[in-house]
Design an enzyme around this catalytic site. Structure first.
Site, PDB file in Angstrom:
ATOM      1  N   LYS A  52       9.739  68.439  58.753  1.00 40.68           N
ATOM      2  CA  LYS A  52      10.937  69.769  58.813  1.00 40.68           C
ATOM      3  C   LYS A  52      11.151  70.025  57.259  1.00 40.68           C
ATOM      4  O   LYS A  52      11.114  71.186  57.097  1.00 40.68           O
ATOM      5  CB  LYS A  52      11.992  69.017  59.380  1.00 40.68           C
ATOM      6  CG  LYS A  52      11.866  68.963  61.018  1.00 40.68           C
ATOM      7  CD  LYS A  52      12.867  68.251  61.466  1.00 40.68           C
ATOM      8  CE  LYS A  52      12.650  68.064  62.884  1.00 40.68           C
ATOM      9  NZ  LYS A  52      13.582  67.294  63.938  1.00 40.68           N
ATOM     10  N   GLN A  96      19.560  64.151  63.475  1.00 41.65           N
ATOM     11  CA  GLN A  96      17.989  63.684  63.964  1.00 41.65           C
ATOM     12  C   GLN A  96      17.981  62.662  65.058  1.00 41.65           C
ATOM     13  O   GLN A  96      19.151  61.634  64.605  1.00 41.65           O
ATOM     14  CB  GLN A  96      17.166  63.061  62.790  1.00 41.65           C
ATOM     15  CG  GLN A  96      15.857  62.696  63.386  1.00 41.65           C
ATOM     16  CD  GLN A  96      14.843  63.648  63.829  1.00 41.65           C
ATOM     17  OE1 GLN A  96      15.098  64.957  63.353  1.00 41.65           O
ATOM     18  NE2 GLN A  96      13.882  63.490  64.665  1.00 41.65           N
ATOM     19  N   ASP A 119      19.651  73.305  66.514  1.00 41.07           N
ATOM     20  CA  ASP A 119      18.894  72.505  67.418  1.00 41.07           C
ATOM     21  C   ASP A 119      19.043  72.844  68.833  1.00 41.07           C
ATOM     22  O   ASP A 119      18.482  72.404  69.707  1.00 41.07           O
ATOM     23  CB  ASP A 119      19.032  70.887  67.396  1.00 41.07           C
ATOM     24  CG  ASP A 119      18.026  69.965  67.042  1.00 41.07           C
ATOM     25  OD1 ASP A 119      16.632  70.540  66.876  1.00 41.07           O
ATOM     26  OD2 ASP A 119      18.100  68.880  66.299  1.00 41.07           O
TER      27      ASP A 119
HETATM   28  N1  GUN Z   1      14.501  63.577  68.197  1.00 39.84           N
HETATM   29  C1  GUN Z   1      13.493  63.883  68.810  1.00 39.84           C
HETATM   30  N2  GUN Z   1      13.186  65.310  68.624  1.00 39.84           N
HETATM   31  C2  GUN Z   1      14.162  65.895  68.136  1.00 39.84           C
HETATM   32  C3  GUN Z   1      14.528  67.246  67.658  1.00 39.84           C
HETATM   33  O1  GUN Z   1      13.952  68.149  68.296  1.00 39.84           O
HETATM   34  N3  GUN Z   1      15.634  67.262  67.261  1.00 39.84           N
HETATM   35  C4  GUN Z   1      16.467  66.275  67.065  1.00 39.84           C
HETATM   36  N4  GUN Z   1      17.500  66.507  66.104  1.00 39.84           N
HETATM   37  N5  GUN Z   1      16.196  65.221  67.020  1.00 39.84           N
HETATM   38  C5  GUN Z   1      15.062  64.945  67.726  1.00 39.84           C
END
Ligand code: GUN
Length: 287
Positions: A52, A96, A119
């Site tokens: 990211k 996350q 998200d």
């Molecule tokens: N953990 C696994 N996939 C994701 C995601 O797309 N966003 C977040 N915040 N955590 C994750």
């Protein structure tokens, strides 16, 4: 042999469009910023978060990371989220997951202001998606929908079978596919006679988290197969939830792992950060 749905190439195309949009914003002295919160030391999360941050750098989005101690209290986590909600220089907030078990993740997601919910996990975003209003859509389901659009796959009237019911992928996918007029079935670990369901799918979406779980005998000839899984084998190889080598022989379209859904998730997160920034400055968004 199936047509490969090239998520890597599509994600690159989307990132290039977003870079242009980001440059446009910069001419107006607006620099989008994403704040990422990670709690504890999860090695898979570290890889996701690194991807990211790299994507942010490529597009020109500012990136700020908050690494919190695994023993942090819920109130401290919420306090940080509230601080980021108030901070006008921050346009998107991402917590996350997973986070340590003593913390309440739903309460933490709920604390994120929906204006910065890149998200798409807050109750406001989830609710808006379910009534078909414009909102932030969870990045992996959104990426899957973009793949269908790119390959002119019309879901109208199709039997879509989703295997996996997570809040992050399976559940938002139900709404996304319904919004595209599909007939949607969602299967999970307690589903009886799973193969009976998967075998009649025109579109089969695997989001289970078990390597090569979907085998050829579970798939209808000519089905479109989307593999959301990212699993690491003992030898360190990345494999999906689908037994790719055998399923691709009978599918009409299939996503590879790596290079399928994974890069799309990151691209759609970047899309959501630009969308959030524009909305905060009352600029029309393209997506
Ligand atoms: N953990 C696994 N996939 C994701 C995601 O797309 N966003 C977040 N915040 N955590 C994750």
């Amino acid at each position: 042999m199936a047509v490969l749905i090239d998520g890597k190439a599509l994600a690159k195309k989307i990132r290039e469009q977003l870079k242009e949009e980001c440059n446009e914003l910069k001419t107006n002295k607006i620099i989008p910023k994403l704040a990422v919160i990670m709690v504890g030391d999860n090695s898979a999360s570290k890889v996701y978060v690194r991807n990211k941050s790299r994507a942010c750098e490529e597009i020109g989005i500012e990136y700020e990371e908050y690494l919190l101690d695994e023993n942090i209290k819920q109130e401290e986590l919420i306090k940080l989220i509230q601080k980021l909600n108030e901070d006008k220089s921050v346009n998107g907030i991402l917590l996350q997951s997973p986070i340590p078990g003593h913390l309440n993740i739903n309460q933490a997601f709920k604390a994120i202001t929906y204006r910065k919910d890149v998200d798409g996990f807050t109750p406001s975003s989830v609710g808006k998606l379910s009534i078909g209003e414009d909102t932030f859509i969870s990045c992996t389901p959104y990426g899957v929908i973009k793949m269908f659009e790119e390959y002119d796959i019309d879901l109208t009237g199709k039997d879509v079978v989703i295997v996996g019911r997570s809040n992050i992928v399976g559940k938002p996918l139900i709404q996304c596919c319904l919004n595209k007029n599909a007939t949607v079935t969602v299967c999970h670990s307690k589903t009886k006679n799973l193969t009976e369901h998967t075998k009649r799918a025109d579109v089969l979406i695997a989001a289970i988290g078990k390597p090569k779980f979907i085998t050829q005998d579970m798939v209808k000839k000519g089905a479109i197969v989307i593999d959301v899984g990212i699993n690491r084998t003992e030898e360190g190889k990345l494999v999906g939830d689908v037994d790719f080598e055998n399923v691709e022989k009978i599918a009409s379209y299939i996503t590879p792992v790596p290079g399928g859904v994974g890069p799309m998730t990151v691209a759609m997160l970047m899309n959501n950060v630009i969308k959030a920034t524009k909305e905060q400055y009352n600029i029309n968004t393209k997506f």
